[in-house]
Every structure is written in C-alpha cells, then in structure tokens.
Scaffold this motif. Structure first.
Motif, PDB file in Angstrom:
ATOM      1  N   GLY A  69       0.637  -1.081  -0.449  1.00  0.00           N
ATOM      2  CA  GLY A  69      -0.158   0.149   0.022  1.00  0.00           C
ATOM      3  C   GLY A  69       0.885   0.973  -0.400  1.00  0.00           C
ATOM      4  O   GLY A  69       0.436   2.322  -1.017  1.00  0.00           O
ATOM      5  N   VAL A  70       2.228   1.081   0.991  1.00  0.00           N
ATOM      6  CA  VAL A  70       2.604   2.652   0.985  1.00  0.00           C
ATOM      7  C   VAL A  70       3.778   2.328  -0.268  1.00  0.00           C
ATOM      8  O   VAL A  70       3.800   3.362  -0.886  1.00  0.00           O
ATOM      9  N   TYR A  71       4.016   1.450  -0.962  1.00  0.00           N
ATOM     10  CA  TYR A  71       4.380   1.486  -2.382  1.00  0.00           C
ATOM     11  C   TYR A  71       3.880   1.952  -3.566  1.00  0.00           C
ATOM     12  O   TYR A  71       4.886   2.525  -4.446  1.00  0.00           O
ATOM     13  N   ALA A  72       2.406   1.717  -3.461  1.00  0.00           N
ATOM     14  CA  ALA A  72       1.888   2.093  -4.771  1.00  0.00           C
ATOM     15  C   ALA A  72       1.625   3.648  -4.179  1.00  0.00           C
ATOM     16  O   ALA A  72       1.547   4.242  -5.448  1.00  0.00           O
ATOM     17  N   LYS A  73       1.764   4.380  -2.818  1.00  0.00           N
ATOM     18  CA  LYS A  73       1.235   5.331  -2.859  1.00  0.00           C
ATOM     19  C   LYS A  73       2.664   5.985  -3.668  1.00  0.00           C
ATOM     20  O   LYS A  73       2.857   6.943  -4.218  1.00  0.00           O
ATOM     21  N   VAL A  74       4.060   5.770  -3.134  1.00  0.00           N
ATOM     22  CA  VAL A  74       5.197   5.878  -4.158  1.00  0.00           C
ATOM     23  C   VAL A  74       4.834   6.077  -5.418  1.00  0.00           C
ATOM     24  O   VAL A  74       5.400   6.825  -6.353  1.00  0.00           O
TER      25      VAL A  74
END
Length: 425
Positions: free
Chosen positions: A225-230
């Motif tokens: 989820g964090v990766y997707a935001k990046v």
C-alpha cells in the motif's frame, strides 16, 4: 531549452552537441557508422545508447552514420507513419474541427522537436532492416562499430547474438568492430546543462515519492500500500513509467531482503528504505531515504550516526580531480575501522541509465558490473548515485543513506531536500 507544462525539453542544440562528440570519436577510429542496440530491460536502462542519439525511448536500434542523419528502428512504425502523413480523411478533419485546439498535448520523450526523421520498422527481423539501411547509405563495405556489446552493468552486453551473426553474414565485405560501446559511454560520462536539468526534475519527482512514503507509512499498513502511493506520486508528477523502486523493510532489513514489496503488515520498529529512481526525459535520480516507524533501537541509531558522518565527510572532499579510489576509501574505511562492514557499492554513475560510469567496487570485489579504474578522476558534470551503506560485520543487516550528487566546478551538490538522516515517523 523549451518548456511544456513548465518541464524542460531537450533541444536540437543538445542533439547536435551529442552527435558532434560521437562523430569526433568515430572519425578518429575510422568508423563509417555505428549500429546501436537498445531494449527496455533493466528498467529501461538498456535503451540508454539508442535514446542518447535519437531521443526516442522506444526499444529498438539506431544506425548512426559518420556523415548522414541517423536512422531509428522501432518495434512498430504505423503510429509514426500515420502522424506524419499529409493525407487526412474527411472523418479526421471533422473530428479536428470540433475538438479543442488549445488542449494540453503530450510529449512522451521530452524533446523540443523530433531529433530523427527516418524512423523504420525493425521487427520482426531487425538485422534485415539494419542491413537494408546500411546498403541504402552505401556503407556495406565500410567499417561498422557495434554498440551495446557490453555495458558497465552488463559486461557480456545486450546485443543479440543472432543479430550480430546475421550482420556478419549479410555484410561480408564490411569490417565489424564489436567493441565500440565505449564511444557512447565516453560521450555520456559528463552531463550537459540540459541533461542535468532533467536529472534535477527527476530528483524533484523523487522527493514527491519520499513524501508519499512519509505520509502513508505507519503501523497496520501493508508494504504494498505504501509502495503504491510512492509509484502514484512518481507518475502524477511526471516520471516515465519505467523506473526502479528497490524496496526493503522490516525489523532487521538488508539491501537484498526484498526486491518488491509484499502484503506484510508494517509495525512499530520497522525500518524502511527504498532506492527511489523516477525518470524524466529518460534521466534517473537516485535518492535513498531510510524511515523508521517509531524510535529505532540504540544499535540502529549508532550505525546511522556513523553512516551520516562518513557520508558528509566524504562528500565534502568530492570535487574534480579526486580519484575513484580516494572516494571509495572515504566512504568505506571509517565504517570498517569502527567494526562494521558495508553492502553494495558506495557510488555509481547516473544518467539515461541508473548504472553508469564512474563505478566503485562492491564489498569483497564481488561487483556485478564493470568497475572504473581506481585512478580515474571525477570531472565537472558527472552525476552520481552517492549511496554509502553500513552493515553489521557479517553483512546480514544494513541500510544506506544516499542521494543524487552532481560534481560541480569546485565541489559537489546533493539534489534531495531529504536524505540527510534517518526519519522517524
């Protein structure tokens, strides 16, 4: 340099500067033309040489003659041909008359104007298309250099064996020189003002990715989820779609722990770091910003303090004339003297590839790429992924503190407004 949506575009003057550099070297070596291979492997890095001369980031080949204009071979030419045709159907004219004339347009390659006019279809048999073009130019008896038979990051090259074999077979009177890659690598070593501006924009995009990670990382959120935001931040702020985003997180992370994120739920005490490498105009930025969820344990604080001190002191010494060996020692010896080790390499070059010369040695002389000579000196205009990494003595746990660094006339400068310490959230 022109602008589109406030972003820089590479000019025809920049194109001419590159062509002049390459042709000067070709003339000195008696080469009539270069056959340059490219593909979208390794996050698009393998396309760097074709893009450097044509401005086009589509996987393909380029024929670069000493005197005539280059020819670019792409996978499929129908879109290029349709756009350039002067013939226009009644339906197309009707649609154009009804749509907005001032709507924003898209420039996929960040070029002010097209660099190459002769664009041909190279697939499904690129060697046939290349041979036809060579004969069109009357160079079938010439001296032809092959580019991409090796790269700094691919010592055995990416040029397909079958294509090389077919060139030998179809051009029996030509002299093929298989080691001409260094002509392009030499030209790409020092970046121009326009190239550096593209890298600066990529650095600004990278900072948006770091901010996205800082805004979303917390206990209870999964890694992906964090990766997707990046990734969303990269694309929303202008990055090209091909980029590397190396991921490692956990209670005891190391550089090679993960290549991509998982659905693991992040928790208090986790350390996250990425190699953020968005691209603009094909050019890569490469910061590393470690993040801790909650206060890190004492051992991590000690390691990061030493890493930051080592990085800052070494960076203060980086300037034109300093050697690869001197910077390598400055970034690794203090860590080893304190009883630690390191992973990865302390720095490597950046540009249209995220792995360029100049390159430093990995720990234990196990480098997966070609290393620059230790007596090679830094020059103004070189751009580095400056990424020292500290690890435990057994190299099982470790983390970097890195940034994109430009070698200036009398020193160096970092690009990111982050990447100066371990950030605690």
């Amino acid at each position: 340099m022109g602008t589109q949506n406030q972003l820089p575009l590479l000019s025809l003057n920049e194109r001419d500067r590159r062509w002049e550099l390459i042709r000067k070297d070709m003339e000195e070596r008696g080469l009539d033309c270069l056959v340059i291979q490219g593909d979208q492997g390794l996050w698009g890095y393998n396309d760097c040489n074709v893009r450097y001369v044509t401005g086009i980031g589509d996987f393909g080949y380029a024929l670069f003659p000493l005197k005539e204009d280059p020819i670019c071979f792409v996978w499929w030419t129908a879109p290029y041909q349709a756009r350039r045709s002067k013939d226009e159907s009644h339906l197309t004219s009707t649609i154009r008359s009804k749509v907005k004339k001032d709507a924003p347009t898209r420039n996929p390659w960040a070029l002010e104007k097209p660099w190459v006019r002769d664009i041909r279809q190279g697939w499904p048999r690129p060697s046939e298309a290349i041979v036809t073009a060579i004969k069109d130019l009357g160079l079938e008896k010439g001296t032809i250099g092959l580019v991409s038979t090796y790269h700094s990051w691919e010592p055995e090259g990416t040029f397909p064996y079958t294509v090389i074999k077919n060139l030998y077979s179809a051009l029996p009177q030509a002299e093929l020189i298989e080691n001409a890659t260094d002509i392009l690598e030499k030209a790409r070593l020092r970046k121009s003002t326009e190239e550096i501006r593209c890298i600066e924009v990529a650095g600004e995009i990278a900072d948006r990715g770091i901010e996205a990670a800082l805004n979303h990382i917390r206990p209870g959120v999964n890694e992906v989820g964090v990766y997707a935001k990046v990734v969303e931040a990269f694309l929303a702020h202008g990055s090209e779609r091909l980029f590397m985003n190396w991921w490692a997180s956990g209670q005891a992370p190391t550089h090679t722990q993960y290549f991509v994120p998982t659905d693991r739920i992040m928790c208090e005490g986790d350390i996250l770091y990425n190699e953020y490498t968005p691209r603009y105009g094909g050019y890569v930025a490469h910061p590393h910003q470690p993040i801790s969820i909650g206060k890190p344990i004492e051992e991590y604080q000690t390691m990061f303090a030493l890493l930051k001190q080592t990085r800052d002191e070494a960076l203060s010494k980086l300037k034109p004339g300093v050697t690869i060996a001197e910077q390598t020692e400055a970034l690794t010896k203090p860590l080893e003297d304190a009883g630690y080790s390191y992973l990865h390499c302390p720095f490597h070059g950046l540009g249209l590839s995220g792995l360029e010369f100049p390159n430093a040695e990995f720990w234990g002389k196990t480098s997966p790429y070609v290393v620059s000579p230790p007596d090679m000196v830094f020059e103004e205009g070189m751009v580095l992924a400056y990424e020292p990494m500290i690890s435990t003595p057994d190299r099982k746990i470790g983390f970097p503190l890195g940034d994109t660094v430009i070698v200036t006339k009398d020193g160096s400068r970092r690009l990111s407004k982050y990447c100066d310490d371990l950030i605690v959230v």
